[in-house]
Design a protein around this motif. Structure first.
Motif, PDB file in Angstrom:
ATOM      1  N   UNK A 239      -5.634   0.034 -10.588  1.00 16.83           N
ATOM      2  CA  UNK A 239      -6.589  -0.202  -9.492  1.00 16.83           C
ATOM      3  C   UNK A 239      -6.288  -1.529  -8.793  1.00 16.83           C
ATOM      4  N   UNK A 240      -5.989  -2.564  -9.574  1.00 12.42           N
ATOM      5  CA  UNK A 240      -5.669  -3.869  -8.977  1.00 12.42           C
ATOM      6  C   UNK A 240      -4.409  -3.780  -8.132  1.00 12.42           C
TER       7      UNK A 240
ATOM      8  N   UNK B 103      -1.404  -8.909 -13.699  1.00 13.63           N
ATOM      9  CA  UNK B 103      -1.725 -10.012 -14.611  1.00 13.63           C
ATOM     10  C   UNK B 103      -3.209 -10.376 -14.517  1.00 13.63           C
ATOM     11  N   UNK B 104      -3.746 -10.341 -13.309  1.00 11.23           N
ATOM     12  CA  UNK B 104      -5.161 -10.651 -13.118  1.00 11.23           C
ATOM     13  C   UNK B 104      -6.066  -9.670 -13.836  1.00 11.23           C
ATOM     14  N   UNK B 105      -5.717  -8.385 -13.789  1.00  6.12           N
ATOM     15  CA  UNK B 105      -6.521  -7.367 -14.484  1.00  6.12           C
ATOM     16  C   UNK B 105      -6.505  -7.606 -15.989  1.00  6.12           C
TER      17      UNK B 105
ATOM     18  N   UNK C 162      -3.203 -13.028  -7.862  1.00  3.64           N
ATOM     19  CA  UNK C 162      -2.393 -13.484  -6.725  1.00  3.64           C
ATOM     20  C   UNK C 162      -2.083 -12.331  -5.790  1.00  3.64           C
ATOM     21  N   UNK C 163      -2.656 -12.373  -4.608  1.00  2.00           N
ATOM     22  CA  UNK C 163      -2.445 -11.290  -3.642  1.00  2.00           C
ATOM     23  C   UNK C 163      -1.031 -11.297  -3.087  1.00  2.00           C
ATOM     24  N   UNK C 164      -0.613 -10.112  -2.640  1.00  2.00           N
ATOM     25  CA  UNK C 164       0.704  -9.923  -2.020  1.00  2.00           C
ATOM     26  C   UNK C 164       1.842 -10.311  -2.957  1.00  2.00           C
ATOM     27  N   UNK C 165       1.671 -10.018  -4.237  1.00  8.80           N
ATOM     28  CA  UNK C 165       2.731 -10.282  -5.211  1.00  8.80           C
ATOM     29  C   UNK C 165       3.026  -9.062  -6.079  1.00  8.80           C
TER      30      UNK C 165
ATOM     31  N   UNK D 157     -11.588  -8.981  -7.433  1.00  4.36           N
ATOM     32  CA  UNK D 157     -11.452 -10.220  -8.197  1.00  4.36           C
ATOM     33  C   UNK D 157     -10.159 -10.213  -9.003  1.00  4.36           C
ATOM     34  N   UNK D 158      -9.794  -9.071  -9.605  1.00  2.00           N
ATOM     35  CA  UNK D 158      -8.544  -9.001 -10.368  1.00  2.00           C
ATOM     36  C   UNK D 158      -7.357  -9.348  -9.489  1.00  2.00           C
TER      37      UNK D 158
END
Length: 373
Positions: free
Chosen positions: A66-67, A318-320, A309-312, A303-304
């Motif tokens: 999903x992220x 990693x955020x999730x 880090x967006x656009x990576x 939020x994840x």
């Protein structure tokens, strides 16, 4: 932005040698190492991977899909959706309907109907459940229903040039309306309790460790496959147009491109990705209910992506893992402080780490280069 975790070369193949090595390591971990540690290494051994850990990691991998989908539309196209929890839940309900039919007469009421229908004194299956005992049909519905909803919604929204915070608000409104609809018993989807107490999948007991490990492996391979697909998209001509739309949509229109088609395509694809994640999530977690359509569920997906880090692409994954790993720990040790921590984390990332975890790695790598120089 060039990231220290960006495994794709600027020219040439989809991934460089280090990138393919990382992908192969991830694939081996999911398909070989994890099954060995869970099924072969005995319980009590230091290297045993518990059934709880398998279920938790499998669930987080679903969230990571999903992220990743959110990064495609928000990070690379500039469209912030606060409604992707709906597509996730629809995919979960599609799988849940099949799993409920697989219970058969093993339910509490020994009926061919799901228990909640017997409790509500229903005499036959609703029309939406007609082919729900077919695995292939339900898997097709997992893709087609959320995809069609996203296509229709996106067409009218993008054609009307709704963007920015207004688009985010209407996606949240759409999700909230769907949640209220699914809470009603009359819709035939279990009301506020949803679906649970699953017994089998494809005729195999779902509680078997081997079955749960197969679902784990399938989820991991799906995440890797979607990651490779996303890398291919963002480094193609199509992906470059998406990034141009994010940065200056009016200029893209002046050069002869139609933003509507590009935005609609990536929006629908991201919705389908979330639906597939939802279908993989349900048999591993064992429940699906309208709570997955809540406003908080959709906001957490954003939020994840922001934390990682967006656009990576790799960042949201990693955020999730980071956010949900922290959630698992906090809700066990300090359950009353979890929401405070989540809010503080999002504020801290917004103010001090706008490029997320990946941006933090960038800072460390650039400092090392400066030191060496």
């Amino acid at each position: 932005m060039t990231s220290s975790l960006d495994l794709t070369p600027r020219r040439g193949l989809l991934l460089g040698p280090k990138g393919w090595a990382a992908v192969m390591a991830a694939a081996i971990t999911v398909t070989v190492l994890a099954p060995l540690l869970n099924l072969v290494v005995p319980e009590g051994h230091a290297f045993h991977l518990s059934d709880y850990a398998v279920a938790l990691i499998g669930k987080i991998m679903c969230y990571a899909i999903c992220a990743l989908a959110m990064d495609l539309i928000w990070g690379y196209t500039g469209i912030l959706s606060l409604g992707h929890g709906l597509f996730f839940a629809l995919g979960g309900y599609g799988m849940g309907m099949y799993l409920m039919r697989q219970i058969g007469r093993d339910g509490n009421y020994k009926s061919d109907l799901p228990d909640f229908m017997v409790f509500l004194d229903w005499k036959e299956l609703p029309w939406a459940w007609t082919f729900s005992d077919s695995f292939l049909f339900q898997m097709a519905m997992v893709v087609l229903v959320p995809g069609l909803l996203a296509l229709v919604f996106g067409f009218f929204a993008f054609r009307s040039r709704i963007k920015g915070v207004y688009f985010s608000i209407i996606t949240q409104a759409m999700t909230f309306a769907a949640m209220l609809l699914f809470f009603r018993n009359e819709t035939g989807f279990g009301g506020n309790n949803g679906f649970t107490d699953f017994k089998r999948i494809l005729g195999v007991p779902i509680a078997l460790p081997e079955t749960r490990m197969m679902l784990f492996v399938l989820t991991g391979l799906t995440l890797i496959g979607f990651y490779l697909m996303a890398r291919w998209i963002v480094h193609s001509k199509f992906g470059r147009v998406l990034q141009a739309i994010r940065d200056a949509e009016s200029r893209v229109m002046f050069t002869g491109y139609d933003p509507l088609a590009y935005k609609l395509a990536i929006w629908t694809l991201s919705a389908v990705m979330c639906a597939v994640a939802g279908a993989l999530y349900v048999p591993q977690v064992g429940i699906i209910n309208p709570g997955e359509m809540s406003a908080a569920a959709s906001i957490e997906i954003a939020i994840w992506a922001a934390v990682g880090g967006r656009a990576t692409l790799i960042g949201p994954i990693l955020g999730a893992f980071f956010v949900n790993g922290a959630k698992s720990w906090f809700t066990q040790v300090f359950p009353e402080f979890w929401l405070y921590f989540l809010g503080a984390l999002f504020i801290a990332v917004t103010l001090f780490l706008p490029q997320g975890i990946v941006g933090l790695f960038d800072k460390f790598s650039s400092k090392k280069k400066e030191t060496r120089a």
